[in-house]
Design a protein around this motif. Sequence first.
Motif, PDB file in Angstrom:
ATOM      1  N   ASN A  42       1.024  -1.097  -0.145  1.00 46.80           N
ATOM      2  CA  ASN A  42      -0.242  -0.042   0.095  1.00 46.80           C
ATOM      3  C   ASN A  42       0.403   1.007  -0.012  1.00 46.80           C
ATOM      4  OD1 ASN A  42      -3.016  -0.374   0.995  1.00 46.80           O
ATOM      5  ND2 ASN A  42      -2.265  -2.333   1.261  1.00 46.80           N
ATOM      6  N   THR A  43       0.742   2.354  -0.490  1.00 45.10           N
ATOM      7  CA  THR A  43       1.033   3.996  -0.584  1.00 45.10           C
ATOM      8  C   THR A  43      -0.032   4.453   0.921  1.00 45.10           C
ATOM      9  OG1 THR A  43       1.470   4.368  -2.330  1.00 45.10           O
ATOM     10  CG2 THR A  43       0.535   6.140  -1.349  1.00 45.10           C
ATOM     11  N   THR A  71       2.811  11.350   1.430  1.00 44.81           N
ATOM     12  CA  THR A  71       2.238   9.945   1.434  1.00 44.81           C
ATOM     13  C   THR A  71       3.717   8.931   1.316  1.00 44.81           C
ATOM     14  OG1 THR A  71       2.364  10.705  -0.686  1.00 44.81           O
ATOM     15  CG2 THR A  71      -0.144   9.977  -0.078  1.00 44.81           C
ATOM     16  N   THR A 122       5.043   5.878  -0.869  1.00 43.28           N
ATOM     17  CA  THR A 122       4.850   4.627  -1.263  1.00 43.28           C
ATOM     18  C   THR A 122       5.143   3.570  -0.838  1.00 43.28           C
ATOM     19  OG1 THR A 122       6.910   4.569  -3.227  1.00 43.28           O
ATOM     20  CG2 THR A 122       4.773   6.067  -3.738  1.00 43.28           C
ATOM     21  N   ARG A 123       4.987   2.122  -1.687  1.00 37.93           N
ATOM     22  CA  ARG A 123       5.104   0.763  -1.130  1.00 37.93           C
ATOM     23  C   ARG A 123       6.937   0.919  -1.250  1.00 37.93           C
ATOM     24  NH1 ARG A 123       2.987  -3.748  -5.125  1.00 37.93           N
ATOM     25  NH2 ARG A 123       3.639  -2.873  -6.986  1.00 37.93           N
ATOM     26  N   THR A 178       8.366   9.606  -1.339  1.00 34.93           N
ATOM     27  CA  THR A 178       7.778  10.165  -0.386  1.00 34.93           C
ATOM     28  C   THR A 178       7.409  11.512  -1.335  1.00 34.93           C
ATOM     29  OG1 THR A 178       9.918  11.656   0.503  1.00 34.93           O
ATOM     30  CG2 THR A 178       8.948   9.267   1.345  1.00 34.93           C
ATOM     31  N   SER A 213      -4.169   4.704   3.156  1.00 40.39           N
ATOM     32  CA  SER A 213      -4.277   3.403   2.764  1.00 40.39           C
ATOM     33  C   SER A 213      -4.572   3.578   1.429  1.00 40.39           C
ATOM     34  CB  SER A 213      -4.371   2.501   3.199  1.00 40.39           C
ATOM     35  OG  SER A 213      -5.588   1.484   3.854  1.00 40.39           O
ATOM     36  N   TYR A 234      -4.069   0.663  -2.070  1.00 43.26           N
ATOM     37  CA  TYR A 234      -3.862   0.231  -3.311  1.00 43.26           C
ATOM     38  C   TYR A 234      -4.685  -0.933  -3.956  1.00 43.26           C
ATOM     39  CZ  TYR A 234      -1.835  -4.388  -5.556  1.00 43.26           C
ATOM     40  OH  TYR A 234      -1.744  -5.306  -6.066  1.00 43.26           O
TER      41      TYR A 234
END
Length: 115
Positions: free
Chosen positions: A32-33, A50, A52-53, A57, A97, A99
């Motif tokens: 998930n981001t 945010t 990311t996986r 950032t 979250s 995805y």
Amino acid sequence: QVHLVESGGGLVQAGGSLRLSCAASGIIFSMNTMGWYRQAPGKQREFVATITRAGATNYADSMKGRFTISRGNAKKTVYLQMNSLKPEDTAVYYCNSNYAGYEYWGQGTQVTVSS
């Protein structure tokens, strides 16, 4: 069932720091981001940051250089380190979250910055 549980909010003086945490369950956290948003009284919810996986950032302009988002995949937790806090940072901070279009929100944690 998905749960995002924020913690770490509170009352702090201007110029101080807080570290927010968001513990996730019910999702494949590493895929998930993860993000932080905030909502001040009488205002719309706004983007904060945010991650990311892959660890990339992104920050809202007003938070760049003061806030740092990070994640611990083993602990399924995302963090927001907030430094040099200002009264205008006062808001409820929400964890998010995302995805593949599946999006979830936490209940929020209150951050109050006194002048």
